[in-house]
Design a protein around this motif. Sequence first.
Motif, PDB file in Angstrom:
ATOM      1  N   ILE A  18      63.770  69.955  11.811  1.00  0.00           N
ATOM      2  CA  ILE A  18      62.511  69.799  12.544  1.00  0.00           C
ATOM      3  C   ILE A  18      62.726  68.615  13.471  1.00  0.00           C
ATOM      4  CG2 ILE A  18      60.075  69.146  12.370  1.00  0.00           C
ATOM      5  CD1 ILE A  18      59.915  70.752   9.796  1.00  0.00           C
ATOM      6  N   SER A  19      62.655  68.869  14.761  1.00  0.00           N
ATOM      7  CA  SER A  19      62.982  67.832  15.744  1.00  0.00           C
ATOM      8  C   SER A  19      61.915  66.740  15.762  1.00  0.00           C
ATOM      9  CB  SER A  19      63.102  68.451  17.139  1.00  0.00           C
ATOM     10  OG  SER A  19      61.839  68.951  17.541  1.00  0.00           O
ATOM     11  N   ALA A  20      62.330  65.564  16.252  1.00  0.00           N
ATOM     12  CA  ALA A  20      61.381  64.466  16.440  1.00  0.00           C
ATOM     13  C   ALA A  20      60.264  64.888  17.388  1.00  0.00           C
ATOM     14  CB  ALA A  20      62.111  63.236  16.978  1.00  0.00           C
ATOM     15  N   GLN A  21      60.602  65.698  18.380  1.00  0.00           N
ATOM     16  CA  GLN A  21      59.585  66.162  19.336  1.00  0.00           C
ATOM     17  C   GLN A  21      58.517  67.004  18.625  1.00  0.00           C
ATOM     18  OE1 GLN A  21      60.827  69.057  22.263  1.00  0.00           O
ATOM     19  NE2 GLN A  21      59.344  68.298  23.778  1.00  0.00           N
ATOM     20  N   TYR A  25      54.516  65.743  18.022  1.00  0.00           N
ATOM     21  CA  TYR A  25      53.321  66.512  18.419  1.00  0.00           C
ATOM     22  C   TYR A  25      52.499  66.913  17.204  1.00  0.00           C
ATOM     23  CZ  TYR A  25      54.265  67.102  23.399  1.00  0.00           C
ATOM     24  OH  TYR A  25      54.429  66.882  24.739  1.00  0.00           O
ATOM     25  N   HIS A  26      53.198  67.336  16.157  1.00  0.00           N
ATOM     26  CA  HIS A  26      52.516  67.886  14.993  1.00  0.00           C
ATOM     27  C   HIS A  26      51.685  66.811  14.279  1.00  0.00           C
ATOM     28  CE1 HIS A  26      53.090  71.179  11.672  1.00  0.00           C
ATOM     29  NE2 HIS A  26      51.831  70.967  11.962  1.00  0.00           N
ATOM     30  N   TYR A  27      52.271  65.639  14.144  1.00  0.00           N
ATOM     31  CA  TYR A  27      51.583  64.546  13.437  1.00  0.00           C
ATOM     32  C   TYR A  27      50.617  63.801  14.366  1.00  0.00           C
ATOM     33  CZ  TYR A  27      51.010  60.077  10.962  1.00  0.00           C
ATOM     34  OH  TYR A  27      50.496  58.955  10.368  1.00  0.00           O
ATOM     35  N   HIS A  28      51.115  63.335  15.506  1.00  0.00           N
ATOM     36  CA  HIS A  28      50.290  62.478  16.369  1.00  0.00           C
ATOM     37  C   HIS A  28      49.254  63.246  17.197  1.00  0.00           C
ATOM     38  CE1 HIS A  28      52.238  58.696  15.473  1.00  0.00           C
ATOM     39  NE2 HIS A  28      53.429  59.255  15.644  1.00  0.00           N
ATOM     40  N   TRP A 162      51.851  77.801  11.015  1.00  0.00           N
ATOM     41  CA  TRP A 162      51.301  77.856  12.375  1.00  0.00           C
ATOM     42  C   TRP A 162      52.479  77.723  13.360  1.00  0.00           C
ATOM     43  CZ3 TRP A 162      45.905  76.545  14.116  1.00  0.00           C
ATOM     44  CH2 TRP A 162      44.966  76.691  13.071  1.00  0.00           C
ATOM     45  N   GLU A 163      52.398  78.432  14.479  1.00  0.00           N
ATOM     46  CA  GLU A 163      53.517  78.375  15.429  1.00  0.00           C
ATOM     47  C   GLU A 163      53.797  76.960  15.921  1.00  0.00           C
ATOM     48  OE1 GLU A 163      52.921  81.311  18.488  1.00  0.00           O
ATOM     49  OE2 GLU A 163      53.846  82.880  17.248  1.00  0.00           O
ATOM     50  N   HIS A 164      52.753  76.098  15.966  1.00  0.00           N
ATOM     51  CA  HIS A 164      53.000  74.730  16.453  1.00  0.00           C
ATOM     52  C   HIS A 164      53.987  73.971  15.560  1.00  0.00           C
ATOM     53  CE1 HIS A 164      49.181  73.457  14.052  1.00  0.00           C
ATOM     54  NE2 HIS A 164      50.217  73.045  13.386  1.00  0.00           N
ATOM     55  N   SER A 165      54.188  74.451  14.337  1.00  0.00           N
ATOM     56  CA  SER A 165      55.092  73.751  13.421  1.00  0.00           C
ATOM     57  C   SER A 165      56.569  74.090  13.666  1.00  0.00           C
ATOM     58  CB  SER A 165      54.712  74.045  11.966  1.00  0.00           C
ATOM     59  OG  SER A 165      54.908  75.414  11.671  1.00  0.00           O
ATOM     60  N   TYR A 166      56.836  75.181  14.365  1.00  0.00           N
ATOM     61  CA  TYR A 166      58.254  75.551  14.554  1.00  0.00           C
ATOM     62  C   TYR A 166      58.628  76.076  15.931  1.00  0.00           C
ATOM     63  CZ  TYR A 166      56.613  80.384  13.572  1.00  0.00           C
ATOM     64  OH  TYR A 166      55.955  81.599  13.591  1.00  0.00           O
ATOM     65  N   TYR A 167      57.656  76.298  16.812  1.00  0.00           N
ATOM     66  CA  TYR A 167      57.979  77.033  18.037  1.00  0.00           C
ATOM     67  C   TYR A 167      58.934  76.289  18.973  1.00  0.00           C
ATOM     68  CZ  TYR A 167      57.421  81.259  20.680  1.00  0.00           C
ATOM     69  OH  TYR A 167      57.671  82.468  21.273  1.00  0.00           O
ATOM     70  N   ALA A 175      61.749  83.204  10.304  1.00  0.00           N
ATOM     71  CA  ALA A 175      62.641  83.319   9.134  1.00  0.00           C
ATOM     72  C   ALA A 175      63.665  82.178   9.105  1.00  0.00           C
ATOM     73  CB  ALA A 175      63.349  84.669   9.147  1.00  0.00           C
ATOM     74  N   ASP A 176      64.169  81.781  10.267  1.00  0.00           N
ATOM     75  CA  ASP A 176      65.157  80.691  10.318  1.00  0.00           C
ATOM     76  C   ASP A 176      64.505  79.355   9.940  1.00  0.00           C
ATOM     77  OD1 ASP A 176      66.909  82.603  11.171  1.00  0.00           O
ATOM     78  OD2 ASP A 176      67.061  81.879  13.240  1.00  0.00           O
ATOM     79  N   TYR A 177      63.270  79.174  10.367  1.00  0.00           N
ATOM     80  CA  TYR A 177      62.502  77.965  10.013  1.00  0.00           C
ATOM     81  C   TYR A 177      62.250  77.903   8.500  1.00  0.00           C
ATOM     82  CZ  TYR A 177      57.896  75.492   9.623  1.00  0.00           C
ATOM     83  OH  TYR A 177      56.830  74.697   9.264  1.00  0.00           O
TER      84      TYR A 177
END
Length: 200
Positions: A18-21, A25-28, A162-167, A175-177
């Motif tokens: 899970i990238s820093a980017q 976004y997900h947290y902040h 949710w797609e915001h967590s991996y898109y 499936a890869d996520y």
Amino acid sequence: MFKLPELPYDISALEPYISAQTLNYHYHKHHQAYLDNLNNLTKSTSLQNMPLKDLIIKSAYDNGLTMVFNNAAQVFNHSFFWNSMKKNGGGNIPLNLKTEIEKNFKSISEFIDIFKSIAMAQFGSGWVWIVKSSEGVQIIKTSNADTPIAHGMKPLLTLDLWEHSYYLDYQNRRADYVQAFLDNLVNWEFADKNLQQAAE
Ligand code: MN3
């Protein structure tokens, strides 16, 4: 006022899975927005002094409090999700949790396969959970903001679908996520700790 809990690791700790980017976004942005919405919705009402879990249960079946429920549940779900992961996660499931899983599933590999298939079966936004209910350890999915707390189940672990967590990192490859979460991020010790607390 409700407060945003601190992340249990730094923003790049889960890279490259899970990238820093994504986490930034997900947290902040996402998690913070649910918190800000919840504080605005409960401002100057008695709801703002309730423990978050009590507020979730109170609002879950009250049609006048749907927005409160959605935002309160999402605040809880995300805080729980951050703790469901760690740097260098994965690995062996602690014995106590493994024993409970094997009461309801033929094997750990069957349990993992079912976790993956339920995560893939969730249509649209939602969550996959490992929970402890009156029937023991189960895997369930919930839609949108819904949370096991509203259904009398004790959450042990969750993965945000949710797609915001991996898109940004995986595009449409959910499936890869899910596989990367299970192989490299999942915090089984957190789930085991939650199971032990559920037994108290
Ligand atoms: Mn999310």
